[in-house]
Scaffold this motif. Structure first.
Motif, mmCIF file in Angstrom:
data_model
loop_
_atom_site.group_PDB
_atom_site.id
_atom_site.type_symbol
_atom_site.label_atom_id
_atom_site.label_comp_id
_atom_site.label_asym_id
_atom_site.label_seq_id
_atom_site.Cartn_x
_atom_site.Cartn_y
_atom_site.Cartn_z
ATOM 1 N N ASP A 222 -35.814 28.073 30.246
ATOM 2 C CA ASP A 222 -34.657 27.281 30.670
ATOM 3 C C ASP A 222 -34.847 26.781 32.106
ATOM 4 O OD1 ASP A 222 -33.133 27.728 28.271
ATOM 5 O OD2 ASP A 222 -32.670 29.733 29.018
ATOM 6 N N ALA A 223 -35.222 27.683 33.010
ATOM 7 C CA ALA A 223 -35.384 27.314 34.408
ATOM 8 C C ALA A 223 -36.487 26.270 34.578
ATOM 9 C CB ALA A 223 -35.698 28.553 35.242
ATOM 10 N N SER A 224 -37.578 26.437 33.855
ATOM 11 C CA SER A 224 -38.677 25.470 33.934
ATOM 12 C C SER A 224 -38.234 24.097 33.434
ATOM 13 C CB SER A 224 -39.876 25.955 33.120
ATOM 14 O OG SER A 224 -40.399 27.151 33.653
ATOM 15 N N GLU A 225 -37.458 24.090 32.349
ATOM 16 C CA GLU A 225 -36.970 22.822 31.812
ATOM 17 C C GLU A 225 -36.043 22.129 32.806
ATOM 18 O OE1 GLU A 225 -34.527 21.099 27.908
ATOM 19 O OE2 GLU A 225 -35.332 23.147 27.888
ATOM 20 N N TRP A 226 -35.209 22.924 33.476
ATOM 21 C CA TRP A 226 -34.312 22.360 34.502
ATOM 22 C C TRP A 226 -35.117 21.726 35.634
ATOM 23 C CZ3 TRP A 226 -29.735 20.666 35.851
ATOM 24 C CH2 TRP A 226 -29.359 20.649 37.199
ATOM 25 N N PHE A 227 -36.078 22.444 36.161
ATOM 26 C CA PHE A 227 -36.876 21.902 37.259
ATOM 27 C C PHE A 227 -37.707 20.704 36.799
ATOM 28 C CE2 PHE A 227 -36.709 26.419 39.056
ATOM 29 C CZ PHE A 227 -35.717 26.096 39.969
ATOM 30 N N ALA A 228 -38.172 20.721 35.545
ATOM 31 C CA ALA A 228 -38.949 19.599 35.014
ATOM 32 C C ALA A 228 -38.087 18.353 34.876
ATOM 33 C CB ALA A 228 -39.559 19.980 33.667
ATOM 34 N N LEU A 229 -36.807 18.543 34.498
ATOM 35 C CA LEU A 229 -35.879 17.410 34.413
ATOM 36 C C LEU A 229 -35.811 16.679 35.741
ATOM 37 C CD1 LEU A 229 -33.476 15.757 33.192
ATOM 38 C CD2 LEU A 229 -31.976 17.617 33.939
ATOM 39 N N TRP A 230 -35.668 17.441 36.821
ATOM 40 C CA TRP A 230 -35.525 16.823 38.135
ATOM 41 C C TRP A 230 -36.856 16.300 38.667
ATOM 42 C CZ3 TRP A 230 -31.223 15.083 40.103
ATOM 43 C CH2 TRP A 230 -30.032 15.529 39.522
ATOM 44 N N ALA A 231 -37.946 16.933 38.293
ATOM 45 C CA ALA A 231 -39.250 16.397 38.672
ATOM 46 C C ALA A 231 -39.460 15.024 38.037
ATOM 47 C CB ALA A 231 -40.360 17.356 38.251
ATOM 48 N N VAL A 240 -33.256 10.976 44.996
ATOM 49 C CA VAL A 240 -33.873 10.826 46.315
ATOM 50 C C VAL A 240 -35.118 11.715 46.410
ATOM 51 C CG1 VAL A 240 -31.681 10.290 47.442
ATOM 52 C CG2 VAL A 240 -32.464 12.659 47.336
ATOM 53 N N PRO A 241 -36.101 11.317 47.213
ATOM 54 C CA PRO A 241 -37.281 12.170 47.406
ATOM 55 C C PRO A 241 -36.938 13.414 48.213
ATOM 56 C CG PRO A 241 -37.409 10.217 48.791
ATOM 57 C CD PRO A 241 -36.218 10.025 47.898
ATOM 58 N N ALA A 242 -37.858 14.375 48.195
ATOM 59 C CA ALA A 242 -37.600 15.678 48.809
ATOM 60 C C ALA A 242 -37.284 15.582 50.288
ATOM 61 C CB ALA A 242 -38.808 16.589 48.582
ATOM 62 N N THR A 395 -34.641 27.514 47.564
ATOM 63 C CA THR A 395 -36.007 27.555 48.084
ATOM 64 C C THR A 395 -37.007 27.065 47.051
ATOM 65 O OG1 THR A 395 -35.468 29.378 49.574
ATOM 66 C CG2 THR A 395 -37.794 29.036 49.058
ATOM 67 N N ILE A 396 -36.914 27.580 45.832
ATOM 68 C CA ILE A 396 -37.858 27.186 44.790
ATOM 69 C C ILE A 396 -37.721 25.707 44.459
ATOM 70 C CG2 ILE A 396 -38.468 27.502 42.354
ATOM 71 C CD1 ILE A 396 -37.760 30.465 42.688
ATOM 72 N N SER A 397 -36.503 25.216 44.390
ATOM 73 C CA SER A 397 -36.299 23.799 44.078
ATOM 74 C C SER A 397 -36.942 22.906 45.137
ATOM 75 C CB SER A 397 -34.804 23.491 43.955
ATOM 76 O OG SER A 397 -34.145 23.608 45.203
ATOM 77 N N GLN A 398 -36.860 23.303 46.403
ATOM 78 C CA GLN A 398 -37.490 22.523 47.463
ATOM 79 C C GLN A 398 -39.010 22.585 47.378
ATOM 80 O OE1 GLN A 398 -35.820 23.996 51.138
ATOM 81 N NE2 GLN A 398 -34.074 22.601 51.038
ATOM 82 N N GLU A 399 -39.534 23.753 47.057
ATOM 83 C CA GLU A 399 -40.987 23.889 46.928
ATOM 84 C C GLU A 399 -41.523 23.008 45.808
ATOM 85 O OE1 GLU A 399 -41.500 28.482 48.563
ATOM 86 O OE2 GLU A 399 -41.243 28.108 46.412
ATOM 87 N N ILE A 400 -40.789 22.933 44.715
ATOM 88 C CA ILE A 400 -41.205 22.062 43.611
ATOM 89 C C ILE A 400 -41.081 20.598 44.024
ATOM 90 C CG2 ILE A 400 -40.645 21.319 41.257
ATOM 91 C CD1 ILE A 400 -39.678 24.206 40.743
ATOM 92 N N ALA A 401 -39.978 20.261 44.691
ATOM 93 C CA ALA A 401 -39.767 18.875 45.104
ATOM 94 C C ALA A 401 -40.849 18.394 46.062
ATOM 95 C CB ALA A 401 -38.386 18.731 45.760
ATOM 96 N N PHE A 402 -41.331 19.277 46.923
ATOM 97 C CA PHE A 402 -42.380 18.907 47.877
ATOM 98 C C PHE A 402 -43.784 19.058 47.290
ATOM 99 C CE2 PHE A 402 -39.034 19.440 51.140
ATOM 100 C CZ PHE A 402 -39.289 18.307 51.915
#
Length: 426
Positions: A222-231, A240-242, A395-402
């Motif tokens: 679930d968490a991976s799918e959420w982060f993949a959606l935003w990626a 907006v970009p990171a 923190t994790i969301s920012q690391e993925i965004a960057f």
């Protein structure tokens, strides 16, 4: 050293450790003290009610400080750990369990029927202030989270503004036309690290953030799918970009919506008024984007915030009197309006409803118009929920965004880290 809010409470650090937060302070007189999060518009209304209370009771001024949401919890944790908590603490639903069970808050049951009257409150708002069967919080308004939309930006692009049927995929399909018509503005803020947005997405898929007994209610997939959606949304230029999202500090004035960087924001419904005061374009509120067309929504009504009583307060009777005044005095109700949500007291709500502006009526009508997109409020989150939100999800969301982590790696780390935090807190 990066210290989270829970560590501050446990370690009892000195008050000076967070001096750099530099909150806006109204007064430092002895007497009743309060603390709340919010912007200048909220502060002005709040201070007017404090003045009304002081005049009505013939007492001194109420000392108070306020700051943005992101800085607020570290400040409250520091004050609490140092034994110097203000008498009244503005509390969020997600944190009330933690502070109550740590003994930082005093139960209010002994004041019911006397100094504190909740007899004409909405029943769900009374229940939302309880922890382990005791009342710890006085709801300051019913509300919830929404997608706040710059309708003018969509109009400039000749596109329909997001509404009840709009999905994340629909928004992605509009990106070319939107961006071409709105130079320097993206359609969405990056909400990958936004807990209310994640919770809404999970609820739409039949899941939740936490189980009733305080365990994590979603898994790594679930968490991976959420982060993949935003990626994906980030890669398509929908959000907006990171480096731009990082400019937001949690205050209204630094939000993507007010700064003109994004045409939407995840906000409290009640915040429409404060946002519109800072934006020339026309704003509106609608439901969060759907996971799939025709799907169910993940919305629920919650207390926008609650007054809670510090256990260390030496002015408990006066503080409860102030909380009751805040929610029941009709002149105070007129001053506060809907800025903190729909008044829970029926008398206060009826007093202000006839004088509402069209903008204010939007916030009242929001929940009435949700229909099947509105569900029941979940149980209060576990004591460690604040740490999971502030120290892990963001923190994790920012690391993925960057680009420092993949969504898959971030999803696995999110769940393992959250379970570790919950185990330590248990």
């Amino acid at each position: 050293m990066n210290l989270n809010r829970r560590q501050l409470i446990k370690n009892g650090l000195a008050l000076g450790a967070m001096a750099a937060l530099a909150p806006a302070i109204r007064a430092q007189e002895t007497g009743l003290r309060t603390i709340f999060w919010g912007g200048q518009a909220r502060a002005e209304r709040t201070f007017k009610v404090f003045d009304l209370f002081s005049a009505a009771r013939g007492g001194g001024p109420v000392a108070s400080e306020f700051m943005g949401f992101n800085d607020y919890w570290a400040k409250v944790a520091t004050l609490t750990a140092g034994g110097n908590a203000p008498d009244l603490i503005q509390m969020d639903y997600r944190y009330i369990v933690e502070y109550a069970r740590r003994g930082a808050l005093a139960p209010l049951d002994g004041y019911l029927g006397g100094a504190l009257d909740v007899s004409d409150f909405d029943a769900d708002q009374v229940e939302a202030g309880k922890v382990d069967g005791k009342l710890y919080g006085v709801s300051l308004g019913a509300g919830g989270f929404c997608l706040q939309v710059n309708a003018s930006a969509f109009e400039r692009a000749g596109l329909p503004a997001p509404g009840p049927e709009t999905s994340y995929a629909d928004l992605a399909g509009m990106v070319s036309d939107f961006n071409a018509a709105n130079a320097g503005m993206h359609m969405l803020m990056d909400a990958s690290g936004n807990e209310p947005a994640l919770e809404n997405w999970l609820r739409q898929r039949g899941k939740a953030l936490y189980t009733p007994d305080g365990a994590l209610a979603f898994d790594a997939a679930d968490a991976s799918e959420w982060f993949a959606l935003w990626a994906d949304l980030r890669g398509k230029g929908v959000c907006v970009p990171a480096d731009v999202q990082a400019l937001s500090t949690g205050t209204i004035d630094t939000s993507m919506l007010v700064s003109g960087k994004a045409a939407t924001g995840i906000t409290g419904v009640n915040e429409l008024i404060a946002y519109q005061a800072l934006v020339q374009d026309t704003l509106k509120v609608t439901n969060m984007p759907l996971v799939a067309a025709g799907g169910k929504g993940g919305h629920y009504r919650k207390p926008t915030m609650l007054w809670t009583l510090a256990n260390t307060s030496t002015l408990k009777d006066e503080a409860v009197d102030l909380a009751n005044f805040f929610t029941h005095d009709l002149e105070a109700a007129s001053v506060l309006g809907l800025e903190r949500g729909i008044p829970c007291s029926a008398a206060s709500r009826e007093h202000i409803v006839t004088g509402l502006t069209d903008l204010e009526k939007q916030t009242v009508d929001f929940f009435a118009n949700l229909g099947d997109l509105l569900g029941d409020i979940p149980p209060p989150p576990p004591a460690a929920a604040g740490e999971i939100d502030l120290s892990l999800l963001r923190t994790i969301s920012q690391e993925i965004a960057f680009g420092a982590k993949t969504p898959e790696a971030g999803g696995a780390e999110m769940v393992s880290g959250a379970n570790d935090i919950l185990a330590r807190a248990g």
